[in-house]
Design a protein around this motif. Structure first.
Motif, PDB file in Angstrom:
ATOM      1  N   ILE A 143       0.842  -1.198   0.000  1.00 15.24           N
ATOM      2  CA  ILE A 143       0.000   0.000   0.000  1.00 15.24           C
ATOM      3  C   ILE A 143       0.879   1.251   0.000  1.00 15.24           C
ATOM      4  O   ILE A 143       0.701   2.163  -0.818  1.00 15.24           O
ATOM      5  CB  ILE A 143      -0.939  -0.003   1.221  1.00 15.24           C
ATOM      6  N   VAL A 155       1.459   4.001  -3.148  1.00 20.48           N
ATOM      7  CA  VAL A 155       1.195   5.434  -2.971  1.00 20.48           C
ATOM      8  C   VAL A 155       2.430   6.259  -3.329  1.00 20.48           C
ATOM      9  O   VAL A 155       2.332   7.281  -4.019  1.00 20.48           O
ATOM     10  CB  VAL A 155       0.752   5.723  -1.523  1.00 20.48           C
ATOM     11  N   TYR A 166      -6.114   3.458  -0.684  1.00 16.62           N
ATOM     12  CA  TYR A 166      -5.664   4.708  -0.060  1.00 16.62           C
ATOM     13  C   TYR A 166      -6.532   5.882  -0.522  1.00 16.62           C
ATOM     14  O   TYR A 166      -6.956   6.714   0.291  1.00 16.62           O
ATOM     15  CB  TYR A 166      -4.197   4.951  -0.409  1.00 16.62           C
ATOM     16  N   GLN A 214      -9.232   8.187   1.826  1.00 15.79           N
ATOM     17  CA  GLN A 214      -9.171   9.639   1.952  1.00 15.79           C
ATOM     18  C   GLN A 214     -10.557  10.274   1.979  1.00 15.79           C
ATOM     19  O   GLN A 214     -10.741  11.337   2.567  1.00 15.79           O
ATOM     20  CB  GLN A 214      -8.349  10.235   0.807  1.00 15.79           C
TER      21      GLN A 214
END
Length: 337
Positions: A276, A280, A292, A296
């Motif tokens: 992850i 990103v 991710y 958000q």
């Protein structure tokens, strides 16, 4: 064998169920309203209420849980508020990129850790052994986000050898999607330039994962090989005149594989977790970046789906290793079989 597999599958199903239940309730505890995020800052209360009703967020928590678990039993992960598509369709789009990155990283990790372990085990306590152990420990001790950004700074900004991120050169034409694995699809299309381009884009993310995990695999493989060096059969083989290479690959390796497999299994689980952050950092279009971006805006369903898929991958790897142990080393007996 059937009894053994049935027990392992039952435990795996129980673990997946617990993960689904825990992540569902944890996602609902977060003090945020995904409908408000989706509607925007200037949206009216009526608009927010309409979005809540469309996605079932206005229903009691118990009703939401029953509906979600019922859909999950049918293989339905729900819908994404952010992408306005089913999570299953999103996973089908993003999962191949993550699998490709994991598989390439894992193969490189196995080759690198074993090569370093063999080199270190030849002269335990020597300067080369100490250097390998020190460097791998430094790589593991560096936070993965800092390591990734450092590699970007060195290889992209300073040396300009490798691209900054993404999965494929923007200006080039990607190969037709067959498997979803860019390297495989490039070979199937007969495009060497596409293969090299996708490999360059994968180099830094894979290197970040490998360097951050290398110490454990190297140390456990080294310890297993050093332990086998003191066995009677190794001294007997040397007395018969066998060279170091036949002794290593024909005799020592098979006996040392059990602890090595244990280490690599654990590390693959860490790879699933750390991918992850890596996705990103490098803008890699896999399920890690997808989750991710969903988190958000408090889009719950993709986050829960990622937890379930990651757990399923870890359960599958452990089941595979449990099956392979007795095959590789007949001395290992299945517990409860």
């Amino acid at each position: 064998m059937l009894t053994f597999l049935a027990k392992r599958l039952a435990w795996g199903a129980l673990v997946l169920l617990l993960v689904a239940v825990i992540t569902f309730f944890l996602s609902r505890v977060v003090p945020a309203d995904p409908a408000a995020f989706l509607a925007g800052q200037n949206a009216s209360e009526a608009t927010v209420q309409r979005i809540r009703a469309e996605h079932g967020l206005d229903r009691p928590l118990a009703d939401q849980f029953v509906a979600y678990m019922g859909g999950l039993a049918k293989g339905d992960f729900g819908d994404s508020i952010r992408t306005r598509r089913s999570v299953g369709a999103d996973l089908a789009q993003y999962l191949p990129a993550t699998l490709e990155l994991l598989l390439v990283s894992f193969v490189v990790y196995l080759a690198a850790s074993f090569s370093l372990a063999v080199t270190a085990a030849k002269r335990p306590g020597g300067w080369l052994d100490g250097s390998i152990r020190l460097l791998t420990m430094i790589g593991t001790g560096i936070p993965v986000f800092w390591l990734g950004m450092t590699l970007q700074f060195v290889f992209f900004y300073k040396l300009q050898w490798l691209p900054l991120g993404a999965r494929f050169p923007i200006r080039d034409t990607a190969p037709p999607v067959v498997t979803g694995l860019m390297l495989v699809d490039s070979l199937l299309a007969g495009s060497l330039s596409a293969f090299v381009g996708s490999l360059k884009h994968m180099a830094l993310p894979a290197l970040t994962i490998v360097v951050n995990l290398l110490a454990v695999g190297t140390r456990m493989s080294r310890a297993a090989l050093i332990q086998e060096q003191g066995r009677l059969y190794v001294r007997t083989a040397r007395g018969k005149g066998l060279g170091p290479r036949p002794i290593l690959y024909k005799h020592m390796l098979r006996n040392a594989l059990s602890p090595i497999l244990t280490a690599t299994t654990m590390q693959f689980g860490y790879m699933i977790s750390w991918v992850i952050l890596v996705e990103v950092i490098f803008d890699w279009p896999g399920i890690g970046l997808y989750a991710y971006q969903s988190f958000q805006v408090f889009d719950y369903s993709p986050v829960i789906a990622l937890a379930i898929v990651s757990t399923a991958g870890f359960v599958f790897i452990n089941l595979l290793m449990d099956i392979l142990y007795p095959i590789i080393d007949p001395r290992v007996q299945r517990v409860g079989s």
